[in-house]
Design an enzyme around this catalytic site. Structure first.
Site, PDB file in Angstrom:
ATOM      1  N   LYS B  80       0.861  -1.180   0.000  1.00 50.71           N
ATOM      2  CA  LYS B  80       0.000   0.000   0.000  1.00 50.71           C
ATOM      3  C   LYS B  80       0.900   1.233   0.000  1.00 50.71           C
ATOM      4  O   LYS B  80       1.966   1.235   0.654  1.00 50.71           O
ATOM      5  CB  LYS B  80      -0.885  -0.048   1.250  1.00 50.71           C
ATOM      6  CG  LYS B  80      -1.948   1.028   1.353  1.00 50.71           C
ATOM      7  CD  LYS B  80      -2.798   0.801   2.607  1.00 50.71           C
ATOM      8  CE  LYS B  80      -3.954   1.763   2.738  1.00 50.71           C
ATOM      9  NZ  LYS B  80      -4.821   1.449   3.909  1.00 50.71           N
ATOM     10  N   SER B 156      -9.557   1.077   2.534  1.00 48.23           N
ATOM     11  CA  SER B 156      -8.672   1.932   1.774  1.00 48.23           C
ATOM     12  C   SER B 156      -7.511   1.194   1.095  1.00 48.23           C
ATOM     13  O   SER B 156      -6.846   1.759   0.236  1.00 48.23           O
ATOM     14  CB  SER B 156      -8.085   3.014   2.682  1.00 48.23           C
ATOM     15  OG  SER B 156      -7.272   2.452   3.694  1.00 48.23           O
ATOM     16  N   SER B 180      -9.972  -1.353   6.604  1.00 47.15           N
ATOM     17  CA  SER B 180      -9.307  -1.091   5.319  1.00 47.15           C
ATOM     18  C   SER B 180      -8.563  -2.284   4.738  1.00 47.15           C
ATOM     19  O   SER B 180      -8.175  -2.247   3.567  1.00 47.15           O
ATOM     20  CB  SER B 180      -8.338   0.087   5.463  1.00 47.15           C
ATOM     21  OG  SER B 180      -9.063   1.286   5.540  1.00 47.15           O
TER      22      SER B 180
END
Lengths: 62, 458
Positions: B80, B156, B180
């Site tokens: 990420k 996310s 997330s």
């Protein structure tokens, strides 16, 4: 008790001033919407009765 | 859907160790796949092509010299866009941090994976500063669901879930504050682990809400997920998969009430099928789940807002307007509300510890209400009302964020439609119990990843 939109605007502007934040007109509508949402969650939390011994979970160990 | 799965992380490591493939070949194939196929789902934000090839060559040289290779030698992985990678600027899905100096070293968990031989090849898309459930990023674009590109990937950590779901990468890293990791894992149909709060080091992962942030892996099979977790946990060996039947001694129960409402029909069937396969007859009710969710939401808003307030005062217009307005509202939350939320966390911790002491070892709950919402109609139904998916996809994940317990997202294979994920929840530090049940479900063919049409080959 829910504030009217005008009251909420005044409240948000006062909170912003308290932390030295100059809220632009572009931000204000979105900030009001989010403040209202957070207020609904805070209302839920306010229903809970805490004992005086219930400390905030700052040094949190799950 | 195709049945042929790309090789997993441990399988790739074995093929490199035995000389069947070189690390260079694996990394080059991965980079080629990401370059040529990612435009269909937009999961990648940056490729580390040169560094990755250099590290692959070092692995191959090690093998040529006859030295023992570490457990994930040559295995490519993505992170990420909030994990530090040495010599690169960490942007956290924003343009606000673009002028920061490059990171001096890898994030702690990236260091541990790299020491185990794994090779970071890409950063992956996310909601700006991890504040969202959609991976719709005003600066870097929207990540699409590999199983149906008209649908949300979730967020996310949406890029991390989508890249693994598409078969582009065998392994990726994400972070989870309110769901997330679990939400995109569920919508994209991959394994995702939110470890116990505080168990994996967060150094070098850009923060969001310090009280709740955890980092964790995504993978296409449970062995890869568990291996990466134990390596990031600092262990010097990867435990063997659980022996057959070892899950049978666990007390498994289904969470009811809050976690049984607002479910789509396919999700109801998925839950029932998995519970039937595990002989789950008991149900458990957690108290005050709505307040737990509210507290998680409020703590996140206040801590995220406080973190960004100095920058918001100077350059608010550089933020995505939706992120900016959420952070500003959070920054102005009264101390009374924040402190109550932290006191509630203390109270809720006691309740969930009592459940794990007296009633169950593993709890089962849905991760989201159902299949991935459409991007052009991003809604879900809560309490009979059609509401915003972006604001409500965390309905089942947020309450379980608050106590910091480990949660495994299990991609179920009992329906033929779009992916569906369940949350398996254990007491703090008991990730091994989650793996034991998961290994059984995977072996039984009830959990795992299907390959979408856009799939890549490593």
């Amino acid at each position: 008790m829910k504030e009217s939109q005008t009251d909420l605007t005044l409240l948000v502007q006062a909170r912003a001033a308290a932390i030295g934040l100059d809220l632009s007109d572009r931000c204000l509508p979105g900030v009001l919407t989010n403040t209202e949402l957070l207020g609904q969650y805070a209302d839920l939390l306010n229903r809970h009765v805490f004992s005086d011994e219930c400390e905030p979970a700052f040094e949190y160990v799950p | 859907m195709r049945d042929l799965s790309p090789p997993g992380a441990l399988e790739l490591a074995t093929s490199i160790r035995t000389g069947e493939r070189t690390a260079r070949d694996v990394v080059e194939a991965t980079l080629e796949t990401l370059s040529s196929k990612d435009r269909s789902i937009h999961s990648v934000t940056h490729l580390f092509s040169e560094e990755a090839c250099r590290q692959a060559d070092a692995v191959d040289a090690l093998r040529k010299r006859g030295e023992t290779l570490p457990p994930l030698a040559g295995v490519p992985f993505g992170v990420k866009d909030l994990f530090d990678i040495a010599d690169h600027v960490t942007t956290a899905g924003s343009i606000v941090l673009r002028s920061n100096p490059p990171a001096k070293q890898d994030a702690a968990v990236v260091q541990r994976l790299r020491q185990a031989g794994a090779i970071p090849v890409a950063t992956l898309n996310m909601d700006e500063f991890a504040y969202g459930f959609a991976t719709e990023n005003a600066h870097y674009g929207t990540t699409l669901n590999p199983h149906d590109t008209s649908r949300m990937a979730g967020g996310s950590s949406g890029g991390s879930a989508a890249a693994v779901a598409a078969g582009f990468l065998p392994l990726s890293l994400g972070s989870d504050t309110n769901g997330s990791i679990r939400i995109p894992a569920s919508l994209c149909g991959v394994w995702g682990l939110k470890p116990t709060f505080g168990r994996l080091p967060r150094e070098g992962a850009y923060p969001f809400a310090a009280s709740l942030d955890v980092v964790g892996p995504f993978a296409r099979n449970i062995s890869d997920l568990a291996a990466s977790f134990y390596i990031m946990d600092g262990g010097d060996r990867i435990p063997e998969p659980a022996v057959a039947g070892s899950w049978e001694t666990l007390r498994i129960a289904r969470l009811e009430d809050w976690f049984a409402d607002n479910l789509s029909e396919p999700m109801v069937r998925a839950l029932e099928s998995v519970c039937a396969a595990l002989d789950v007859t008991r149900t458990v009710s957690l108290p005050e789940v709505a307040i737990a969710r509210a507290s998680s939401f409020l703590i996140t808003a206040a801590e995220g807002g406080n973190l960004h307030l100095p920058r918001l005062k100077e350059q608010a217009d550089s933020y995505d307007p939706a992120t900016r307005d959420r952070l500003l509202a959070g920054a102005m939350l009264p101390a009374d509300t924040y402190l109550k939320a932290q006191r509630f966390r203390r109270w809720f911790r006691e309740q969930i510890h009592a459940v794990f002491r007296d009633e169950a070892d593993v709890l089962i709950a849905p991760a989201v209400m159902g299949e991935a919402p459409k991007l052009d109609e991003p809604t879900v139904t809560v309490g009979g009302k059609v509401v915003s998916a972006r604001a409500n996809l965390g309905l089942f994940t947020q309450p379980l964020s608050l106590p910091g317990v480990p949660v495994l997202t299990v991609p179920v294979l009992v329906s033929k439609g779009l992916p569906l994920g369940l949350q398996f929840v254990a007491a703090p530090g008991c990730e091994d119990k989650l793996f034991r049940v998961a290994w059984h479900l995977e072996r039984a063919g009830l959990a795992g990843c299907r390959l979408p049409k856009c799939a890549g080959t490593v």
